[in-house]
Design a protein around this motif. Structure first.
Motif: not given
Length: 127
Positions: A6-11, A40-42, A89-94, A118-127
């Motif tokens: 996977e690729s393309g994740g980010g903030s 997401t964790p947990g 709410g979309g913040t997660a590892v995809y 895949g190994q996952g890609t992090q997506v972080t969405v800030s308000s």
């Protein structure tokens, strides 16, 4: 060696867009149903979207309908997840996953139905 990357994740800020890519090596994605999941964790891994091997069937979680689009590019052996109007709410590892044990019109919704991950890609969405 069978591998999904996977690729393309980010903030990104809320309302923004990202396009995730799921590239395969060692096998041809045309013969596989592909799913996108996030975690997401947990929490348990949550299904986001899937596309059948034929490309004729796509499904989306209610939380992303109308904002996310899944597609395949056979020439690039890649599946994409276009994510628009992102929310915090979309913040997660995809993660993307592949399954070849279903008919070409089937789009599995459960993580346990997929064989390769895949190994996952992090997506972080800030308000």
């Amino acid at each position: 060696q069978v591998q999904l990357v996977e690729s393309g994740g980010g903030s990104v800020q809320a309302g923004g867009s990202l396009r995730l890519s799921c590239a395969a090596s060692g096998f041809t994605l045309d013969y596989y149903a592909i799913g996108w999941f996030r975690q997401t964790p947990g929490k348990e891994r949550e299904g986001v979207s899937c596309i059948s091997s034929s490309g004729g069937t796509t499904n989306y979680a209610d939380s992303v309908k109308g904002r996310f689009t899944i597609s395949r590019d056979s020439a690039k052996n890649t599946v994409y997840l276009q994510m628009n109007s992102l929310k915090p709410g979309g913040t997660a590892v995809y993660y993307c996953a592949a399954d070849d044990l279903v008919a070409n019109y089937v789009c599995p919704s459960k993580a346990g139905e997929y064989t390769y991950w895949g190994q996952g890609t992090q997506v972080t969405v800030s308000s």
